[in-house]
Write an enzyme that holds these catalytic residues in place. Sequence first.
Site, PDB file in Angstrom:
ATOM      1  N   THR A 180       0.821  -0.999   0.154  1.00 28.51           N
ATOM      2  CA  THR A 180      -0.008  -0.066  -0.080  1.00 28.51           C
ATOM      3  C   THR A 180       0.971   1.313   0.021  1.00 28.51           C
ATOM      4  OG1 THR A 180      -0.249  -0.261   2.484  1.00 28.51           O
ATOM      5  CG2 THR A 180      -2.076  -0.982   1.052  1.00 28.51           C
ATOM      6  N   ASP A 181      -0.009   2.282  -0.209  1.00 28.18           N
ATOM      7  CA  ASP A 181       0.914   3.563  -0.147  1.00 28.18           C
ATOM      8  C   ASP A 181       0.629   4.498   0.970  1.00 28.18           C
ATOM      9  OD1 ASP A 181       1.050   3.262  -3.054  1.00 28.18           O
ATOM     10  OD2 ASP A 181      -1.080   3.871  -3.365  1.00 28.18           O
TER      11      ASP A 181
ATOM     12  N   SER B 242       1.127   8.703   4.875  1.00 29.17           N
ATOM     13  CA  SER B 242       0.529   8.853   3.300  1.00 29.17           C
ATOM     14  C   SER B 242       1.701   9.054   2.455  1.00 29.17           C
ATOM     15  CB  SER B 242      -0.601   9.667   3.409  1.00 29.17           C
ATOM     16  OG  SER B 242      -0.650   9.843   2.119  1.00 29.17           O
ATOM     17  N   ARG B 243       1.950   7.731   1.747  1.00 31.36           N
ATOM     18  CA  ARG B 243       2.922   8.094   0.866  1.00 31.36           C
ATOM     19  C   ARG B 243       2.827   9.106  -0.472  1.00 31.36           C
ATOM     20  NH1 ARG B 243       3.538   2.283   1.918  1.00 31.36           N
ATOM     21  NH2 ARG B 243       4.740   2.288   4.129  1.00 31.36           N
ATOM     22  N   VAL B 244       1.561   9.360  -0.414  1.00 33.98           N
ATOM     23  CA  VAL B 244       1.177  10.307  -1.563  1.00 33.98           C
ATOM     24  C   VAL B 244       1.435  11.719  -1.029  1.00 33.98           C
ATOM     25  CG1 VAL B 244      -0.862  11.212  -2.883  1.00 33.98           C
ATOM     26  CG2 VAL B 244      -0.338   8.710  -2.788  1.00 33.98           C
TER      27      VAL B 244
END
Length: 508
Positions: free
Chosen positions: A339-340, A365-367
């Site tokens: 997951t991101d 949150s990698r976004v």
Amino acid sequence: MTMRTPEELSNLIKGLIEEYTPEVKMVDFGIVFQVGDGIARIYGLDRVMSGELLEFEDGTLGIALNLEANNVGAVLLGDGLKITEGSRVRCTGKIAEIPVGEGYLGRVVDSLARPVDGKGAIAPNETRAIESPAPGIIARRSVYEPLATGLVAVDAMIPIGRGQRELIIGDRQTGKTAIAVDTILNQKGKGVVCVYVAIGQKASSVAQVLNTLKERGALDYTIIVMANANEPSTLQYLAPYTGATLAEYFMYTGRATLTIYDDLSKQAQAYREMSLLLRRPPGREAFPGDVFYLHSRLLERAAKLSNALGEGSMTALPVVETQEGDVSAYIPTNVISITDGQIFLSADLFNSGIRPAINVGISVSRVGSAAQPKAMKKVAGSLKLSLAQFAELEAFSQFSSDLDQATQNQLARGSRLREILKQAQNSPLSVEDQVASIYAGTNGFLDSLKVDQVRPFLSGLRNYLAQNTAQYGEIVRKTLDFTPEAEGLLKTAIQEYLEDFKSQNVSA
């Protein structure tokens, strides 16, 4: 009625004979030599494909999973009580597929997309394979649009974008499903199609979610896919793929979708049960070796499509249950790596009254801010840092009695900021309301209030803004920016309402 002559009849028959082309249709049949525990072993299916649908004599369907030298191991999509040794099995030549379409909105279906809500049959638009390949890199574009959850803690510090995969992880009874349901409720009027997949849950829990969505008018844009705890492990294993397939239909028609898999731990357990019954070799924690592929091929289907493909999106919120907060177990580490980002829920925070019980320190949150409106970026920038410093100071201050004034002020501010993050279940907030709450906290307007007055004040402030300063909300909604004009209106409104609030509490 005209009578035909013998010559005419013979010419007609000759013509039909000349036009006739013989058609040979081969159907593979096999014989069941062992059946039980949702597994059938079949002899004689020499040309069967892996993952092909099989049809048994009693009408039960199965999926061929193990292609061995002497036999085929198939899992049953039903109880299979009428299947006996010696029963005939037919190859269908088809990979498992389900009907999809607009008619599924507002409905409750099982793992094969059959309605289970008693509202009659669903007219499909088309059929799609349950297992379809994920979009490649050319078919995608980077995540840039926000998918607001309505939760201050998430939207301010762990923002989710359309096309992202964000894991919700935590122990049982820490509010994982509540976050997922709040996110669905917050999509009302935003054109997002939601799919809620309940895997291995109690029927009463799913009924509760269904009632919540119905009461708040969210069922109209939601599909519920359920494979209850008493259903065969095959159906529990298939349910998330069915949910993804239903969402994909809408994604490829250019719409935004949100799929929630609640939860993937139970899907992995169902798959482990199937694999062990099929006598596949067990690996770590007795899971089969391809359990990573089980989840990666599901979650990779979440994407933000390119302009050429219509800019549709599928956002995935998988849920994973941990034991005693152990995120280093096999399934949690697998899904974290796919997951991101993850929203980590802590039992300690939940029990201390911080709900939603999101541990902001280790959630990520990698976004990131790419999926955050400008308005939120401007006010929430310092929030995460302030809370992290507060958590550190709070731990330190337990061992020290005499603290300087600056430290006391920082502790006081931090405790009020934490109150902002507390939110009642099923009450998501709009972006403008979240911005107002965070702005009031980070700019010191709450410092003069007692900690237990913060939430009543913020609730009153939201009503005050809606009634007296509607222009502020309009600016933020239209521009998604916290303009100087919006800031001026908000600042004035907070100061006015703060005086009213204090005077009311003094008189009370």
